[in-house]
Design an enzyme around this catalytic site. Structure first.
Site, PDB file in Angstrom:
ATOM      1  N   ASP A  45     -19.023 -15.218  35.676  1.00  0.00           N
ATOM      2  CA  ASP A  45     -20.356 -14.605  34.780  1.00  0.00           C
ATOM      3  C   ASP A  45     -19.796 -14.826  33.491  1.00  0.00           C
ATOM      4  O   ASP A  45     -19.185 -13.551  33.174  1.00  0.00           O
ATOM      5  CB  ASP A  45     -21.104 -13.582  35.475  1.00  0.00           C
TER       6      ASP A  45
ATOM      7  N   ASP B 280     -24.290 -20.087  32.659  1.00  0.00           N
ATOM      8  CA  ASP B 280     -23.534 -19.229  32.388  1.00  0.00           C
ATOM      9  C   ASP B 280     -22.905 -18.515  33.436  1.00  0.00           C
ATOM     10  O   ASP B 280     -21.968 -17.490  33.403  1.00  0.00           O
ATOM     11  CB  ASP B 280     -23.865 -18.032  31.559  1.00  0.00           C
ATOM     12  N   GLU B 281     -23.128 -19.039  34.715  1.00  0.00           N
ATOM     13  CA  GLU B 281     -22.398 -18.588  35.931  1.00  0.00           C
ATOM     14  C   GLU B 281     -22.138 -19.618  36.996  1.00  0.00           C
ATOM     15  O   GLU B 281     -23.262 -20.722  37.086  1.00  0.00           O
ATOM     16  CB  GLU B 281     -23.415 -17.453  36.557  1.00  0.00           C
TER      17      GLU B 281
END
Length: 365
Positions: A16, A110-111
């Site tokens: 993350d 983003d993860e």
């Protein structure tokens, strides 16, 4: 689903990025470093898409109305989002993941989950893989990432929050059940505010409380989520890391503290839902042609209304306008409304031929 011994031990990493959009802006604009920053619009109807850690210290967070954020942090600096840049950085990060495993399940820009049980580097220790990946992300992008390592997706996701920012944590098979028992249910991934409130109404405050409930009870009161809750209360999550997920819709919904029987008030509640849906569209570079409104009444009966246009919706105003018109078709409400939802489907990728089915993508929220 009786104990963890029934499940093959896997090595799952959840990576993350830390305050991703805001960190990209601070990386590219040195004058913004160390300052409270929000990515999003500063207008009266704007919403925070991301907040730097300096802004989070004031209580600013994503999905917060910009006026509220500014009130909490008068010195807050707003910058417009640059999703093309975020997507490019995200692609750099995905390429790093691919050096270690083909089993990558992105959740957003983003993860992502990575299954490194069998990995391309032949490394035995998942914590070392996570350290290497985070170091490479820093070297290539200049950005910090956090990671969680565990034997299933749920616990890997929970672990990635434990040592943020720029840290990592591991939850072992031995420690997993005890970790979950002590965790407040409102901290569980997959348990939103409305579900947490319902759980509290049944005396479920912690993972241990959740574990005390039978599968039949959880299915009765939480429907298809019941077996999932039953499993994670015991540290069990059998979901596989799934690359190439084919998804077909983006949705957001909200359960109200008090039921609503007024059309104007109900229509006002559609705005944050439309903004949330459109934010995911901008993040993924996608749009859709079908807007659906879900209405759940006080007696738990529900209705849906849909509208499909020839072209994909172009902005948040299009989503809101369609949703508002659909909601008006069920007014007067047959019962007060306890929940509203907006879903966008018939999705198209802006970089693909809209007529091709494979251009469909889904980002469930």
């Amino acid at each position: 689903m009786n104990d963890t011994s029934a499940i093959p031990v896997r090595k799952i990493i959840h990576v993350d990025m830390d305050a991703f959009y805001a960190s990209v802006e601070q990386r590219d604009h040195p004058e913004l470093r160390g300052k409270p920053l929000a990515v999003g619009g500063s207008s009266a109807r704007g919403v925070v898409a991301a907040a730097s850690y300096e802004a989070r210290a004031f209580g600013v967070h994503s999905a917060m109305p910009s006026v509220t954020a500014k009130r909490k942090c008068p010195d807050l600096i707003f910058v417009p989002p640059r999703f093309d840049v975020y997507r490019a950085v995200s692609q750099q990060i995905r390429e790093i993941f691919a050096e270690y495993t083909p089993l990558i399940e992105p959740l957003s820009l983003d993860e992502a989950y990575l299954d490194v049980t069998q990995n391309l580097k032949g490394m035995d220790i998942a914590t070392e893989i996570a350290l290497e990946i985070r170091a490479k992300i820093k070297q290539v992008t200049g950005l910090n990432a956090s990671a969680g390592i565990s034997y299933n997706k749920f616990l890997a996701k929970m672990a990635s929050d434990l040592n943020k920012p720029n840290g990592q944590a591991v939850i072992t098979p031995k420690n997993g059940p005890a970790f979950v028992e002590a965790l407040p249910v409102n901290k569980f991934h997959g348990v939103g505010p409305a579900t947490a409130e319902r759980m509290r109404s049944y005396g479920i405050e912690t993972g241990l409380d959740l574990k005390s409930k039978s599968l039949a009870f959880l299915q009765e009161h939480f429907g298809k989520s019941g077996p999932y809750f039953y499993g994670i209360a015991r540290g069990i999550d059998e979901r596989q890391v799934r690359p190439n997920r084919i998804r077909k819709s983006i949705g957001a919904e909200d359960t109200f503290v008090e039921d609503i029987d007024d059309l104007e008030l109900a229509t006002a509640e559609l705005l944050p839902l439309a903004e949330k849906v459109w934010r995911y569209c901008e993040t993924g570079g996608i749009s859709g042609k079908t807007v659906t409104v879900k209405i759940k009444y006080a007696d738990f009966t529900q209705a849906t209304r849909s509208r499909t246009s020839p072209l994909p919706v172009a902005n948040v105003s299009d989503v809101l306008e369609a949703a508002s018109a659909l909601l008006a078709t069920v007014y007067p409400f047959r019962r007060p409304v306890r929940l509203l939802g907006i879903t966008l489907s018939s999705l198209t990728n802006e970089e693909a031929d809209e007529a091709e089915p494979q251009s469909q993508l889904n980002l469930d929220i």
